[in-house]
Design a protein around this motif. Sequence first.
Motif, PDB file in Angstrom:
ATOM      1  N   GLU A   3     -16.667  18.007 -81.620  1.00 61.61           N
ATOM      2  CA  GLU A   3     -16.145  17.665 -80.301  1.00 61.61           C
ATOM      3  C   GLU A   3     -17.141  18.147 -79.258  1.00 61.61           C
ATOM      4  O   GLU A   3     -17.681  19.252 -79.361  1.00 61.61           O
ATOM      5  N   ILE A   4     -17.383  17.307 -78.255  1.00 60.26           N
ATOM      6  CA  ILE A   4     -18.370  17.685 -77.252  1.00 60.26           C
ATOM      7  C   ILE A   4     -17.712  17.778 -75.889  1.00 60.26           C
ATOM      8  O   ILE A   4     -16.630  17.240 -75.653  1.00 60.26           O
ATOM      9  N   ALA A   5     -18.369  18.472 -74.996  1.00 59.90           N
ATOM     10  CA  ALA A   5     -17.878  18.660 -73.634  1.00 59.90           C
ATOM     11  C   ALA A   5     -19.088  18.807 -72.722  1.00 59.90           C
ATOM     12  O   ALA A   5     -20.232  18.826 -73.181  1.00 59.90           O
ATOM     13  N   GLY A   6     -18.837  18.909 -71.416  1.00 66.40           N
ATOM     14  CA  GLY A   6     -19.924  19.162 -70.493  1.00 66.40           C
ATOM     15  C   GLY A   6     -20.841  17.973 -70.284  1.00 66.40           C
ATOM     16  O   GLY A   6     -20.411  16.816 -70.381  1.00 66.40           O
ATOM     17  N   PRO A   7     -22.132  18.224 -70.014  1.00 72.61           N
ATOM     18  CA  PRO A   7     -23.065  17.140 -69.670  1.00 72.61           C
ATOM     19  C   PRO A   7     -23.177  16.063 -70.734  1.00 72.61           C
ATOM     20  O   PRO A   7     -23.254  14.873 -70.422  1.00 72.61           O
ATOM     21  N   ALA A   8     -23.182  16.455 -72.003  1.00 67.15           N
ATOM     22  CA  ALA A   8     -23.308  15.473 -73.087  1.00 67.15           C
ATOM     23  C   ALA A   8     -22.104  14.549 -73.120  1.00 67.15           C
ATOM     24  O   ALA A   8     -22.237  13.324 -73.271  1.00 67.15           O
ATOM     25  N   ALA A   9     -20.906  15.116 -72.966  1.00 66.26           N
ATOM     26  CA  ALA A   9     -19.683  14.312 -72.992  1.00 66.26           C
ATOM     27  C   ALA A   9     -19.630  13.366 -71.798  1.00 66.26           C
ATOM     28  O   ALA A   9     -19.223  12.200 -71.924  1.00 66.26           O
ATOM     29  N   ALA A  10     -20.049  13.842 -70.637  1.00 62.27           N
ATOM     30  CA  ALA A  10     -20.038  12.997 -69.438  1.00 62.27           C
ATOM     31  C   ALA A  10     -20.988  11.817 -69.599  1.00 62.27           C
ATOM     32  O   ALA A  10     -20.657  10.675 -69.247  1.00 62.27           O
ATOM     33  N   ALA A  11     -22.181  12.078 -70.137  1.00 59.92           N
ATOM     34  CA  ALA A  11     -23.147  11.000 -70.347  1.00 59.92           C
ATOM     35  C   ALA A  11     -22.629   9.997 -71.368  1.00 59.92           C
ATOM     36  O   ALA A  11     -22.719   8.775 -71.163  1.00 59.92           O
ATOM     37  N   LEU A  12     -22.061  10.487 -72.455  1.00 57.59           N
ATOM     38  CA  LEU A  12     -21.582   9.604 -73.514  1.00 57.59           C
ATOM     39  C   LEU A  12     -20.436   8.732 -73.030  1.00 57.59           C
ATOM     40  O   LEU A  12     -20.386   7.525 -73.337  1.00 57.59           O
ATOM     41  N   SER A  13     -19.526   9.314 -72.266  1.00 55.55           N
ATOM     42  CA  SER A  13     -18.367   8.547 -71.794  1.00 55.55           C
ATOM     43  C   SER A  13     -18.753   7.481 -70.777  1.00 55.55           C
ATOM     44  O   SER A  13     -17.989   6.542 -70.544  1.00 55.55           O
ATOM     45  N   SER A  14     -19.938   7.603 -70.187  1.00 55.78           N
ATOM     46  CA  SER A  14     -20.372   6.612 -69.190  1.00 55.78           C
ATOM     47  C   SER A  14     -21.003   5.374 -69.829  1.00 55.78           C
ATOM     48  O   SER A  14     -21.228   4.377 -69.139  1.00 55.78           O
ATOM     49  N   LEU A  15     -21.287   5.439 -71.127  1.00 54.97           N
ATOM     50  CA  LEU A  15     -21.975   4.341 -71.801  1.00 54.97           C
ATOM     51  C   LEU A  15     -20.991   3.272 -72.267  1.00 54.97           C
ATOM     52  O   LEU A  15     -19.843   3.574 -72.615  1.00 54.97           O
ATOM     53  N   CYS A  16     -21.449   2.041 -72.321  1.00 55.68           N
ATOM     54  CA  CYS A  16     -20.633   0.962 -72.865  1.00 55.68           C
ATOM     55  C   CYS A  16     -20.630   1.055 -74.395  1.00 55.68           C
ATOM     56  O   CYS A  16     -21.516   1.681 -74.985  1.00 55.68           O
ATOM     57  N   PRO A  17     -19.651   0.455 -75.064  1.00 57.77           N
ATOM     58  CA  PRO A  17     -19.567   0.558 -76.530  1.00 57.77           C
ATOM     59  C   PRO A  17     -20.827   0.107 -77.244  1.00 57.77           C
ATOM     60  O   PRO A  17     -21.226   0.713 -78.252  1.00 57.77           O
ATOM     61  N   ASP A  18     -21.495  -0.943 -76.746  1.00 57.39           N
ATOM     62  CA  ASP A  18     -22.715  -1.412 -77.403  1.00 57.39           C
ATOM     63  C   ASP A  18     -23.820  -0.364 -77.342  1.00 57.39           C
ATOM     64  O   ASP A  18     -24.608  -0.215 -78.286  1.00 57.39           O
ATOM     65  N   ASP A  19     -23.901   0.359 -76.235  1.00 58.48           N
ATOM     66  CA  ASP A  19     -24.909   1.416 -76.113  1.00 58.48           C
ATOM     67  C   ASP A  19     -24.624   2.547 -77.102  1.00 58.48           C
ATOM     68  O   ASP A  19     -25.552   3.109 -77.698  1.00 58.48           O
ATOM     69  N   VAL A  20     -23.350   2.887 -77.277  1.00 60.46           N
ATOM     70  CA  VAL A  20     -22.987   3.945 -78.221  1.00 60.46           C
ATOM     71  C   VAL A  20     -23.326   3.518 -79.646  1.00 60.46           C
ATOM     72  O   VAL A  20     -23.873   4.306 -80.434  1.00 60.46           O
ATOM     73  N   ILE A  21     -23.031   2.273 -79.981  1.00 58.85           N
ATOM     74  CA  ILE A  21     -23.383   1.752 -81.308  1.00 58.85           C
ATOM     75  C   ILE A  21     -24.891   1.816 -81.524  1.00 58.85           C
ATOM     76  O   ILE A  21     -25.376   2.199 -82.596  1.00 58.85           O
ATOM     77  N   PHE A  22     -25.649   1.441 -80.493  1.00 66.91           N
ATOM     78  CA  PHE A  22     -27.112   1.518 -80.574  1.00 66.91           C
ATOM     79  C   PHE A  22     -27.577   2.936 -80.853  1.00 66.91           C
ATOM     80  O   PHE A  22     -28.410   3.178 -81.743  1.00 66.91           O
ATOM     81  N   LEU A  23     -27.043   3.916 -80.108  1.00 68.26           N
ATOM     82  CA  LEU A  23     -27.460   5.306 -80.299  1.00 68.26           C
ATOM     83  C   LEU A  23     -27.081   5.825 -81.679  1.00 68.26           C
ATOM     84  O   LEU A  23     -27.845   6.550 -82.319  1.00 68.26           O
ATOM     85  N   ARG A  24     -25.897   5.457 -82.147  1.00 70.14           N
ATOM     86  CA  ARG A  24     -25.473   5.901 -83.478  1.00 70.14           C
ATOM     87  C   ARG A  24     -26.402   5.373 -84.562  1.00 70.14           C
ATOM     88  O   ARG A  24     -26.656   6.043 -85.561  1.00 70.14           O
TER      89      ARG A  24
END
Length: 365
Positions: A3-24
């Motif tokens: 589970e993440i929090a702070g700056p990493a969580a804020a950045a991740l939550s701002s991304l669209c699903p396709d961007d998250v899939i790309f990063l994964r």
Amino acid sequence: MPEIAGPAAAALSSLCPDDVIFLRSLPKAELHAHLNGSIPIKTILELAQEHSHYSALTPEVAETIERLRSGVILNEIFDFFPLFPAIYALTSTPEAVAISTRAVLQSFLNPASDGAENPQCAYLELRTTPRATKYMMRERYLTVVLDEIEMYPATQAALIVSVDRRMSDLDVEECVRLAIEMKNNGRRVVGIDVCGNPRKGDMQPFTRHLSRAKGAGLGLTVHIAESTENTTEDSLALLSCRPDRLGHATFLSDELKALFFADIPQPGTECSLLSECPCIEICLSSNLLCKTVASLDAHHIRYYLKNDHPIVICTDDTLPFRTSCLGEYAMLLAQPPLGLGLSRDDVARVARMGMDAAFLRPHHD
């Protein structure tokens, strides 16, 4: 996946699903993760429960565990180091070290659930300082950690042996000797790290041991210029050993960069040796939460990106910083001020640089 929090969580939550899939989907190397700072909080709580069965937890240990559970707030980098005596108290036996190492490896290298998600990273160089306790010697500590690491293929996991800035000359000599002996015996030790409180220690006596490690074929990474209290002499001593990678390098002066990075080839050409291109281990959440940098806009990663210098994105200590490889990469892709706003191509290139900087280098033909 932690589970993440702070700056990493804020950045991740701002991304669209396709961007998250790309990063994964990106093959990522984690090359700067401290074992004792990356134990999942669930494992910490289980160890604390077990510890209480045979030895009552001191108020200081119990307080630190609660801070780690609820979220650590740091005012400066030096607030970070007092967290570790409590963790060490819980991992003083070979059994606890094995449990902790296994949990850390699983958190980085195992899919989150039934193979539905990619693991945090494709390759992990886990680092730890060998500890002697009343239950084990340093050699036993390293053997336990390596037994867990070697449950994974060499293409996935290896060990970096850390030496702490506070160590005596004899202790540094012992740790380096053990690392060399284990490597020579076929154990998966690939490097030496210098870590610890930046205020402590004289690095000049360390250099002969670090040079011996390099001569034995071990990679060398050093925490360098982490704080404004690190002197030029301190950095010069570490750089004189020609490290392959530099940890943080937050306050490395322009003069030292010019002196030691002068032989880096121009962009687009190949380095013949890693030592010609000392890769910078960048830990974004760590720097922000320890307040060694004020913001991503002021982060030294921008200098290294601008100058086409090799970097690798790392988590440092996932437990207190409540981050993950995915969260750190989200800060590359997310738009400012939550991230750097890099393109997907640039993020993919950063990921490739990290894989190329591995000491084991299992990803090359």
